[in-house]
Design an enzyme around this catalytic site. Structure first.
Site: not given
Length: 410
Positions: A77, A80, A142, A244
């Site tokens: 993730s 992202k 997320s 993140k």
């Protein structure tokens, strides 16, 4: 080989020896060798259990620590961050507004929403969601559904958007990153590196400060479901305000984080850890060590001449260069590390040259680590020289070219 003396003297180094020389090499680059001995004590090392890690100072670009930072990793993730970067650029260019809306398709809902079992914003099938809310769904929760909705809204499909992500990576100088989806879900071709995640994060922080703020938001509620920010650093009261986390089985646990203390911003990346606790612990240890163990030292004041760059076909044979900002490096306290600074450019520079024109870069290394990389600008104008001056420079360049080819055969 052309040789000239650097004009500038490093400031703020009362206890250090200074040596500077400017070399125009056959490899068409100028080097300014700046040797600094900064004390008798040996620099202490740092150990981390993270298989991949990097710690950088945002203001100087200095790498304070790295471990396998250029090895390919699956971003999970953390991809992202690039999804957000592409969206932020669309907003910055005026092609999208925060109040614009994107629809939640069946694909976004099934693949990334509640039915998927993964991280989700829990946007409803068929609904339309404002971009400002999708941003929070991506960077706070997320949400895979939010990421896919943005991808489809901008590029028509997630595949097309992934191509935009990779294209944007190349524009930013990220040569190893390849993106195949907007979510970070596992894909054999989706790869990046710890160093490139740090560079991407630095770009986001510096280019989109008004949008970056969402990364530091502690919670977000959508569809009556409140979720805490998944970044554990946010709740640690260490000045963290982004970015993140990521986890898939292939990659293990990773985290990109940024924090500010005493007006200094650091970015940390850790990847390949076994547990969520490990990634939080190792990321914090690196940040604490970076803030505690380094101090800024001045090399050159803003506008102070650093050295000279050779000019071809000009009324003068060289032009002095300087940085527009103070040239500082971070040194570990009590360190005896040697700094080597080089003025690097593809040259010689062709006349005419305008004052304030970017003509070179100053690159400072600390051992094997790059400590600084800054643009340098000409401090004066250089007009085109007379015919005889240009002819003389042409002969010099011919000789340099012949010598270069001769050395290449040795």
């Amino acid at each position: 080989m052309w040789r000239s003396n650097a004009r500038a003297r490093p400031t703020g180094w009362a206890s250090a020896r200074r040596v500077a020389a400017c070399l125009y090499s056959l490899a068409t680059r100028v080097s300014l060798a700046l040797v600094v001995l900064a004390g008798a004590a040996q620099a202490q090392g740092f150990q981390t259990s993270a298989p991949h890690a990097i710690l950088i100072d945002v203001a100087t670009g200095a790498v304070l620590f790295e471990k396998a930072a250029d090895d390919p990793i699956a971003p999970a993730s953390m991809a992202k961050i690039m999804t957000a970067a592409v969206l932020f650029e669309e907003i910055r260019q005026g092609r999208l507004k925060l109040d614009d809306e994107f629809g939640i398709s069946e694909n976004a809902w099934r693949k990334g929403g509640a039915p998927s079992g993964g991280s989700a914003m829990f946007a409803q099938l068929g609904s339309r969601v404002k971009i400002v809310d999708l941003i929070q769904g991506i960077v706070v929760q997320s949400g895979n559904d939010a990421s896919i909705a943005v991808a489809e809204g901008i590029a028509g499909s997630e595949d097309n958007f992934a191509n935009l992500m990779t294209k944007r990576a190349r524009e930013l100088g990220l040569t190893k990153s390849v993106f195949r989806n907007a979510t970070g879900l596992g894909h054999p071709e989706q790869k990046t590196t710890a160093r490139e995640l740090a560079k991407l994060s630095q770009h986001v922080i510096e280019t989109y400060p008004d949008l970056y703020k969402y990364f530091g938001q502690r919670e977000f509620t959508w569809n009556k479901i409140r979720q805490q920010n998944r970044n554990p650093l946010i709740a640690m009261d260490i000045g963290a305000d982004g970015l993140k986390t990521g986890y898939i089985e292939e990659s293990g646990y990773g985290l990109v984080g940024s924090a500010v203390q005493n007006d200094q911003r650091l970015i940390v990346v850790v990847a390949g850890l076994k547990t969520a606790r490990d990634r939080a612990t190792e990321a914090r240890k690196l940040l604490d060590w970076g803030f505690r163990s380094f101090e800024a030292r001045m090399l050159f004041a803003a506008g102070e001449e650093v050295g000279d760059v050779r000019v071809y076909g000009g009324e003068k044979g060289s032009v002095a260069v300087a940085a527009k900002v103070p040239v500082k490096v971070l040194m570990q306290r009590g360190s005896s590390e040697k700094l080597v600074a080089r003025i690097v450019y593809m040259g010689p520079l062709r006349a005419p040259v305008e004052p304030g024109q970017e003509v070179a870069r100053l690159r400072v290394t600390r051992g094997d680590t790059q400590a600084l990389d800054l643009p340098l600008y000409s401090t004066a104008a250089v007009a085109r020289g007379s015919l005889s001056q240009r002819a003389f420079d042409g002969l010099i360049e011919l000789g340099v070219g012949l010598a270069r080819r001769a050395f290449a055969k040795i």
